[in-house]
Motif scaffolding. Structure first.
Motif, PDB file in Angstrom:
ATOM      1  N   PHE A 177      -7.546 -85.479  39.243  1.00  0.00           N
ATOM      2  CA  PHE A 177      -8.936 -85.532  38.793  1.00  0.00           C
ATOM      3  C   PHE A 177      -9.584 -84.149  38.726  1.00  0.00           C
ATOM      4  O   PHE A 177     -10.593 -83.981  38.031  1.00  0.00           O
ATOM      5  CB  PHE A 177      -9.746 -86.503  39.656  1.00  0.00           C
ATOM      6  N   LEU A 198      -9.927 -83.142  35.287  1.00  0.00           N
ATOM      7  CA  LEU A 198     -10.815 -83.923  34.423  1.00  0.00           C
ATOM      8  C   LEU A 198     -12.277 -83.548  34.650  1.00  0.00           C
ATOM      9  O   LEU A 198     -13.166 -84.395  34.596  1.00  0.00           O
ATOM     10  CB  LEU A 198     -10.626 -85.425  34.702  1.00  0.00           C
ATOM     11  N   GLY A 199     -12.518 -82.281  34.924  1.00  0.00           N
ATOM     12  CA  GLY A 199     -13.876 -81.825  35.239  1.00  0.00           C
ATOM     13  C   GLY A 199     -14.909 -82.256  34.206  1.00  0.00           C
ATOM     14  O   GLY A 199     -14.635 -82.258  33.004  1.00  0.00           O
ATOM     15  N   ILE A 200     -16.083 -82.665  34.679  1.00  0.00           N
ATOM     16  CA  ILE A 200     -17.138 -83.078  33.752  1.00  0.00           C
ATOM     17  C   ILE A 200     -18.420 -82.301  33.981  1.00  0.00           C
ATOM     18  O   ILE A 200     -19.450 -82.612  33.396  1.00  0.00           O
ATOM     19  CB  ILE A 200     -17.438 -84.592  33.853  1.00  0.00           C
ATOM     20  N   PHE A 202     -14.245 -83.526  23.149  1.00  0.00           N
ATOM     21  CA  PHE A 202     -13.931 -83.051  24.500  1.00  0.00           C
ATOM     22  C   PHE A 202     -13.088 -84.030  25.317  1.00  0.00           C
ATOM     23  O   PHE A 202     -12.314 -83.631  26.176  1.00  0.00           O
ATOM     24  CB  PHE A 202     -15.214 -82.685  25.259  1.00  0.00           C
ATOM     25  N   ALA A 203     -13.237 -85.339  25.051  1.00  0.00           N
ATOM     26  CA  ALA A 203     -12.525 -86.313  25.892  1.00  0.00           C
ATOM     27  C   ALA A 203     -11.050 -86.446  25.515  1.00  0.00           C
ATOM     28  O   ALA A 203     -10.252 -86.908  26.331  1.00  0.00           O
ATOM     29  CB  ALA A 203     -13.203 -87.677  25.809  1.00  0.00           C
ATOM     30  N   LYS A 218      -8.735 -84.746  27.887  1.00  0.00           N
ATOM     31  CA  LYS A 218      -8.810 -85.344  29.233  1.00  0.00           C
ATOM     32  C   LYS A 218      -8.096 -86.696  29.284  1.00  0.00           C
ATOM     33  O   LYS A 218      -7.493 -87.054  30.290  1.00  0.00           O
ATOM     34  CB  LYS A 218     -10.273 -85.496  29.650  1.00  0.00           C
ATOM     35  N   MET A 219      -8.186 -87.461  28.201  1.00  0.00           N
ATOM     36  CA  MET A 219      -7.508 -88.758  28.181  1.00  0.00           C
ATOM     37  C   MET A 219      -5.998 -88.593  28.249  1.00  0.00           C
ATOM     38  O   MET A 219      -5.314 -89.317  28.962  1.00  0.00           O
ATOM     39  CB  MET A 219      -7.927 -89.554  26.949  1.00  0.00           C
ATOM     40  N   PHE A 266      -5.246 -87.866  31.782  1.00  0.00           N
ATOM     41  CA  PHE A 266      -5.401 -89.028  32.667  1.00  0.00           C
ATOM     42  C   PHE A 266      -4.216 -89.977  32.557  1.00  0.00           C
ATOM     43  O   PHE A 266      -3.726 -90.502  33.556  1.00  0.00           O
ATOM     44  CB  PHE A 266      -6.703 -89.787  32.369  1.00  0.00           C
ATOM     45  N   PHE A 267      -3.749 -90.207  31.324  1.00  0.00           N
ATOM     46  CA  PHE A 267      -2.642 -91.153  31.145  1.00  0.00           C
ATOM     47  C   PHE A 267      -1.275 -90.513  31.430  1.00  0.00           C
ATOM     48  O   PHE A 267      -0.241 -91.132  31.177  1.00  0.00           O
ATOM     49  CB  PHE A 267      -2.672 -91.747  29.734  1.00  0.00           C
ATOM     50  N   TYR A 296     -23.397 -89.930  33.225  1.00  0.00           N
ATOM     51  CA  TYR A 296     -22.355 -90.951  33.181  1.00  0.00           C
ATOM     52  C   TYR A 296     -22.480 -91.946  34.337  1.00  0.00           C
ATOM     53  O   TYR A 296     -22.149 -93.115  34.205  1.00  0.00           O
ATOM     54  CB  TYR A 296     -20.962 -90.306  33.192  1.00  0.00           C
ATOM     55  N   ARG A 347     -14.757 -89.142  41.374  1.00  0.00           N
ATOM     56  CA  ARG A 347     -13.586 -89.378  40.527  1.00  0.00           C
ATOM     57  C   ARG A 347     -13.857 -90.528  39.557  1.00  0.00           C
ATOM     58  O   ARG A 347     -13.470 -90.489  38.384  1.00  0.00           O
ATOM     59  CB  ARG A 347     -12.352 -89.684  41.385  1.00  0.00           C
ATOM     60  N   LYS A 397     -15.762 -89.293  36.653  1.00  0.00           N
ATOM     61  CA  LYS A 397     -14.904 -88.554  35.720  1.00  0.00           C
ATOM     62  C   LYS A 397     -14.117 -89.509  34.834  1.00  0.00           C
ATOM     63  O   LYS A 397     -13.926 -89.260  33.642  1.00  0.00           O
ATOM     64  CB  LYS A 397     -13.950 -87.645  36.497  1.00  0.00           C
ATOM     65  N   ALA A 444     -16.373 -91.117  32.296  1.00  0.00           N
ATOM     66  CA  ALA A 444     -16.706 -90.179  31.216  1.00  0.00           C
ATOM     67  C   ALA A 444     -15.743 -90.322  30.050  1.00  0.00           C
ATOM     68  O   ALA A 444     -16.132 -90.178  28.887  1.00  0.00           O
ATOM     69  CB  ALA A 444     -16.672 -88.742  31.739  1.00  0.00           C
ATOM     70  N   ILE A 445     -14.475 -90.632  30.333  1.00  0.00           N
ATOM     71  CA  ILE A 445     -13.519 -90.766  29.233  1.00  0.00           C
ATOM     72  C   ILE A 445     -13.272 -92.232  28.877  1.00  0.00           C
ATOM     73  O   ILE A 445     -12.696 -92.530  27.844  1.00  0.00           O
ATOM     74  CB  ILE A 445     -12.176 -90.047  29.530  1.00  0.00           C
TER      75      ILE A 445
END
Lengths: 402, 402
Positions: free
Chosen positions: A7, A10-12, A134-135, A138-139, A142-143, B74, B269, B272, B275-276
């Motif tokens: 995580f 995955l900075g927001i 931007f996402a 990150k996606m 994440f996956f 978010y 987390r 985050k 967000a996505i």
């Protein structure tokens, strides 16, 4: 890797809309505040450009319909799927089976997340454009996928996105099985030419790769620039999802409505993921899809015209500032603005702009790690306030010029 | 594993609410149809038990507030987080910092998904109760975790859930780092005793495991049965998320509203991931949180009383059928009904019931693979229709009795 480390990636803190939660960083003194009304360029202003007329009434009617609208199958209510599929088929120029080829989602963000989750296995290599939404990156992270960047050589072009097709083919050749891109591009606002779109489709087909095409802004194209819906081309890959939604152009983001349509097997997987993610696009909210493509006569044309005027006015301001570059958007409401060398870092600069000028912009690094000299604005704003805010931003910039 | 194989494990054909999309299976002839009005026991009927009075008006006010409600951070709008945190702290008996310890989500399903996604890394072993909410096991699978079942010996008990604490401790000892359970239990409706809750908390603390406690139905407890909020106990684990939302009891599911509160690092987390995933709980819908814990005087009491009456009536019908068992729910609106031996499989049976009696129920196998002789009903229905439907269901059952 620990969950904490995952995580971390995955900075927001700098994601659009999160500015009020930004951690404080130390900033050099850069003079007094420049007064003026706050403008939040991180997203559109639905007070300046109001939601589709009748959207609240349609929602209310959905609420009053009760159970049948509150609980729908996970992919959406059948009558709404039928109408939306038919409207999108007419808009994009290729048929959509409402029973198997479309799903309604919580916003286009939800559609993207489902499409990515339904295609990516840990370890997969996934090609994404830089700069792009931007996402996306990150996606992939994440996956558990690996990002393979495909550059956009958009600067200075009159038309087209300038996608590096050699890089894309190299990516496919190296085993990339999924490519995701937005058209019009977010954050640049450029529109891919028919040749570019056809080349992407053909490469994906040749290498057996899946495609996700984010066409969120495809109803807001300026100056009669031709827009090519990839899904309507004669040669398309077997695994293709297109994403759109009544959101930005229609100022309906507060309802969180998205749609994904394409390959039935992928839509099936997306519904399975939606079942455990959020069950469905909010039942009552689904009713608001009924306003999509059914706006009052002339309303969309007026909206696009109003945004073109704001774009032109802001481009006028930008072109008067030495060392600053933005390409006029051909579609959508974004400008991606490149800065001259500064005495502060980009992240310091956006915080200075917020502190001194009360203007909020997301940094270019949200759209690709290399964009350390750029920021994005969403110019779906009150025109006068936006002009004034951009001038204040550049006044702060002058104080920071190297 | 391919992406197709992964999603094979996430079947939703039999998931509650998906029945209209079920594939046809071959069924033995079992006589004529038994007429009567359709009842869909897979979820509550918001026409029979209407949403919180004023919820549409509060939504409308949110819509009219415009930009500030359409786009929130978010995790949710600050004013709504503050009020909800304060109400939930009062309800559960332990403080919640609105700035760091709570997030608003698209339904409690969204809250669960985020909490699981913020805790599970591929390969992690995750303990889940059987029977428990159908999505729990699928989420573990989606995030690449391994399910470690913890049985509930609920049958015949007067009080308590009958959780197998030895199995839970064995799980923790074997390296399980996350345990998820619903209280009141879905689908059984039993409420964990204070001793059970304290034992879970203490074991989790001792073994350094994370807990996710789904208390969705904790406002709907019957007969003054004491309910223990794990988070308010003196001894709790470091990593603890509680999940709830104005949904079932309040009949607000059509708005998709959920909340998760607890350990700040996990909430970070979750934000985050949100967000996505969907950016935020729909902006306008967030306004409806304002009605939660602020229903008209006596309204919740009436609602709970009405559901108790339906429960008692249906239990009367059930107890008159030889070989059929259900434990009276102590909280929530579910009964988990066990069948005698039949001449057909469970999945054939639920399809026969749908075809012959127009009654929809999800099979027990959604709540654990071993429940091949059970189904769940949500009895938040019109009382008379529900009684009639249950009698029709049992009439079909008699035709299938072995």
């Amino acid at each position: 890797m620990t969950i904490e480390e995952k995580f971390e990636m995955l900075g927001i803190d700098n994601a659009p809309g999160q500015e009020s939660l930004q951690k404080e960083v130390e900033l050099p003194a850069m003079g007094d505040k420049i007064p003026g009304p706050r403008v939040d360029f991180s997203h559109g202003d639905v007070n300046a450009h109001i939601p589709t007329p009748g959207s609240l009434e349609v929602f209310t009617k959905g609420f009053e319909e009760g159970a049948v609208q509150a609980y729908t199958p996970y992919r959406g209510r059948d009558t709404i799927l039928a109408q939306t599929a038919s409207d999108l088929a007419a808009f994009t120029g290729a048929p959509i089976d409402p029973a198997s080829e479309i799903i309604l989602t919580p916003g286009t963000q939800g559609a993207l997340f489902l499409a990515m989750g339904a295609n990516i296995m840990p370890g997969d290599r996934v090609a994404v454009v830089e700069p792009d939404y931007f996402a996306n990156r990150k996606m992939v992270t994440f996956f558990g996928g690996q990002i393979v960047p495909v550059p956009l050589h958009y600067q200075g072009l009159k038309h087209g996105a300038g996608i590096d097709l050699t890089a894309l083919e190299d990516a496919f050749r190296s085993g990339v099985k999924l490519f995701l891109f937005s058209n019009p591009n977010n954050p640049v606002g450029c529109v891919y030419t028919k040749e570019e779109v056809a080349a992407i489709a053909s490469l994906a087909k040749r290498y057996g790769a899946a495609l996700i095409v984010d066409e969120l802004y495809s109803r807001q194209i300026y100056d009669g620039i031709p827009f090519t819906h990839l899904r309507a081309l004669p040669e398309i890959p077997e695994n293709l999802i297109t994403i759109m939604g009544p959101s930005k152009t229609e100022s309906l983001s507060g309802f969180r409505l998205g749609a994904a349509y394409g390959t039935a097997a992928v839509i099936d997987r997306m519904e399975k993921l939606q079942a455990i993610m959020a069950l469905r696009c909010s039942g009552y909210n689904q009713a608001v899809f009924g306003t999509w493509f059914h706006e009052p006569d002339g309303w969309m044309e007026d909206r696009v015209r109003a945004h073109k005027e704001i774009r032109d006015s802001l481009m006028g301001i930008i072109s008067g500032v030495p060392g600053v570059y933005a390409r006029p958007a051909e579609g959508g409401s974004y400008l991606f603005i490149t800065l001259p060398p500064l005495t502060v870092t980009l992240h310091q600069f956006i915080r200075l702009v917020r502190g001194l000028a009360d203007v909020i912009v997301p940094p270019g690094t949200e759209f690709g790690p290399q964009f350390t000299d750029a920021f994005r604005i969403n110019y779906s704003q009150d025109k006068e306030k936006a002009e004034n805010a951009l001038r204040r931003l550049f006044a702060v910039m002058e104080r920071c010029r190297a």
